[in-house]
Each structure stands twice: as structure tokens, then as C-alpha cells.
Design a protein around this motif. Structure first.
Motif, PDB file in Angstrom:
ATOM      1  N   VAL A  12       1.082   2.675  -0.609  1.00 36.55           N
ATOM      2  CA  VAL A  12       2.129   2.414   0.326  1.00 36.55           C
ATOM      3  C   VAL A  12       2.404   3.235   1.430  1.00 36.55           C
ATOM      4  CG1 VAL A  12       4.652   1.821   0.077  1.00 36.55           C
ATOM      5  CG2 VAL A  12       3.219   0.960  -1.609  1.00 36.55           C
ATOM      6  N   TYR A  13       2.360   4.441   1.197  1.00 34.28           N
ATOM      7  CA  TYR A  13       2.667   5.489   2.154  1.00 34.28           C
ATOM      8  C   TYR A  13       1.579   5.629   2.928  1.00 34.28           C
ATOM      9  CZ  TYR A  13       6.498   6.175  -1.106  1.00 34.28           C
ATOM     10  OH  TYR A  13       7.480   6.139  -1.799  1.00 34.28           O
ATOM     11  N   GLN A  49      10.912  -3.193  -2.518  1.00 30.19           N
ATOM     12  CA  GLN A  49      10.910  -1.799  -2.550  1.00 30.19           C
ATOM     13  C   GLN A  49       9.740  -0.969  -1.897  1.00 30.19           C
ATOM     14  OE1 GLN A  49      11.558  -0.612  -6.518  1.00 30.19           O
ATOM     15  NE2 GLN A  49      13.897  -1.041  -6.485  1.00 30.19           N
ATOM     16  N   ALA A  50       8.881  -1.363  -2.210  1.00 27.60           N
ATOM     17  CA  ALA A  50       7.454  -0.755  -1.610  1.00 27.60           C
ATOM     18  C   ALA A  50       7.639  -1.118   0.166  1.00 27.60           C
ATOM     19  CB  ALA A  50       6.289  -1.654  -2.215  1.00 27.60           C
ATOM     20  N   PHE A  51       8.037  -2.543   0.235  1.00 27.83           N
ATOM     21  CA  PHE A  51       7.621  -2.713   1.693  1.00 27.83           C
ATOM     22  C   PHE A  51       8.956  -1.762   2.759  1.00 27.83           C
ATOM     23  CE2 PHE A  51       6.210  -7.186   0.404  1.00 27.83           C
ATOM     24  CZ  PHE A  51       4.891  -6.576   0.630  1.00 27.83           C
ATOM     25  N   GLY A  52      10.019  -1.737   1.726  1.00 26.31           N
ATOM     26  CA  GLY A  52      11.360  -0.865   2.650  1.00 26.31           C
ATOM     27  C   GLY A  52      10.710   0.548   2.673  1.00 26.31           C
ATOM     28  N   ASP A  79      15.001  11.076  -1.561  1.00 25.68           N
ATOM     29  CA  ASP A  79      15.007  11.016  -3.138  1.00 25.68           C
ATOM     30  C   ASP A  79      14.466   9.420  -3.465  1.00 25.68           C
ATOM     31  OD1 ASP A  79      16.139  13.451  -3.414  1.00 25.68           O
ATOM     32  OD2 ASP A  79      18.296  12.604  -3.669  1.00 25.68           O
ATOM     33  N   TYR A  80      14.805   8.384  -2.610  1.00 30.44           N
ATOM     34  CA  TYR A  80      14.355   7.275  -3.052  1.00 30.44           C
ATOM     35  C   TYR A  80      12.999   6.833  -2.540  1.00 30.44           C
ATOM     36  CZ  TYR A  80      15.544   6.078   1.979  1.00 30.44           C
ATOM     37  OH  TYR A  80      15.491   6.314   3.232  1.00 30.44           O
ATOM     38  N   VAL A  88       8.850   5.250   6.203  1.00 29.91           N
ATOM     39  CA  VAL A  88       7.896   6.307   6.200  1.00 29.91           C
ATOM     40  C   VAL A  88       7.491   6.019   7.588  1.00 29.91           C
ATOM     41  CG1 VAL A  88       5.475   7.254   5.583  1.00 29.91           C
ATOM     42  CG2 VAL A  88       7.126   6.810   3.912  1.00 29.91           C
ATOM     43  N   TYR A  89       7.027   4.772   8.096  1.00 27.17           N
ATOM     44  CA  TYR A  89       6.459   4.484   9.371  1.00 27.17           C
ATOM     45  C   TYR A  89       7.552   4.637  10.468  1.00 27.17           C
ATOM     46  CZ  TYR A  89       4.207   1.917  13.164  1.00 27.17           C
ATOM     47  OH  TYR A  89       3.377   1.435  14.385  1.00 27.17           O
TER      48      TYR A  89
END
Length: 130
Positions: free
Chosen positions: A97-98, A42-45, A87-88, A50-51
Motif C-alpha cells: 500500500v505504502y 482504510q488502505a486507500f485512505g 499512529d493510524y 502517504v502520497y
């Protein structure tokens, strides 16, 4: 360069070692639990999303100004403006992460400016009539 006892070069070593010294290393494997693996995915996705939103914003900006290949002067928005749209992309992910996505995007535009834009500008100056 580092060498083995038989005199062969050890790949990946550039500096010479003092006589009698050898190089060694450790290899580790991380085996996450199912919950941890899901959380990492989830974090990588979310970081990838965002990228990609940064890329989409850059393309939109460049099309708007009629970009013809030179230095990119783009004000990168805060990741909070992107995460608010979906939302996700919520606070369940750490801000690192962001922020990592933003830093990687800024590094990519900086690399473009340093490596490609300079050469483009020098090539264009050759064809400009004086």
C-alpha cells in the motif's frame, strides 16, 4: 483493425485480426463484504495520505531551494519515515500500500522531468543572451 461480421470497426482494437477471428471479453464485478470494504477504504485512505505527504515534502523542498521551473532532483524519503509520524499509518496495512504511493509519486516526478522540464529548459535557452 478488428471488425465485426458486418464490417464495422470494434472500438479499442488497433491490430487487425486474421480472417474469421473475432474479439470478445469478460466483465467481472467484485462485491466485497462489509469488513473487506472497510479494510479497502482504510488502505486507500492511508495510501492517499502517504502520497500527499510526499507532495508536501516536495513542495517544502522546492520552496527551500527557490525552485524556478526546471528539472526536479528530489530524493524521495522512505515511506517508513512518513508512517512513523502518524499512529493510524501502522503495520495493519501491507507494505505494498505504502510502496505503491512511493512508486506513483516517483513516476509523477519522472513524467514532469521528461515532459515539462525539458520543454521549459529549451524555452529558457531561447531567451538566454549569448
Amino acid at each position: 483493425m478488428a471488425t465485426r461480421e458486418d464490417g464495422t470497426h470494434i472500438k479499442g482494437t488497433k491490430k487487425s485480426l486474421p480472417d474469421g477471428w473475432t474479439t470478445s471479453g469478460f466483465r467481472f464485478a467484485i462485491v466485497p463484504t462489509e469488513e473487506q470494504a472497510t479494510r479497502l477504504e482504510q488502505a486507500f485512505g492511508c495510501e492517499r495520505k502517504v502520497y500527499n505527504e510526499y507532495i508536501a515534502g516536495l513542495y517544502e523542498y522546492l520552496e527551500g531551494i527557490g525552485f524556478a521551473g526546471s528539472f526536479i532532483r528530489y530524493q524521495v524519503p522512505s515511506y517508513t519515515t512518513i508512517t512513523a509520524q502518524y499512529d493510524y499509518l501502522d503495520k495493519s496495512n501491507d507494505s505494498f500500500v505504502y510502496n505503491d504511493a512511493k512508486m506513483r509519486f516517483q513516476a509523477a516526478t519522472q513524467k514532469y522531468n521528461e515532459e515539462y522540464a525539458k520543454s521549459l529548459c529549451s524555452i529558457k535557452s531561447l531567451y538566454v543572451k549569448k
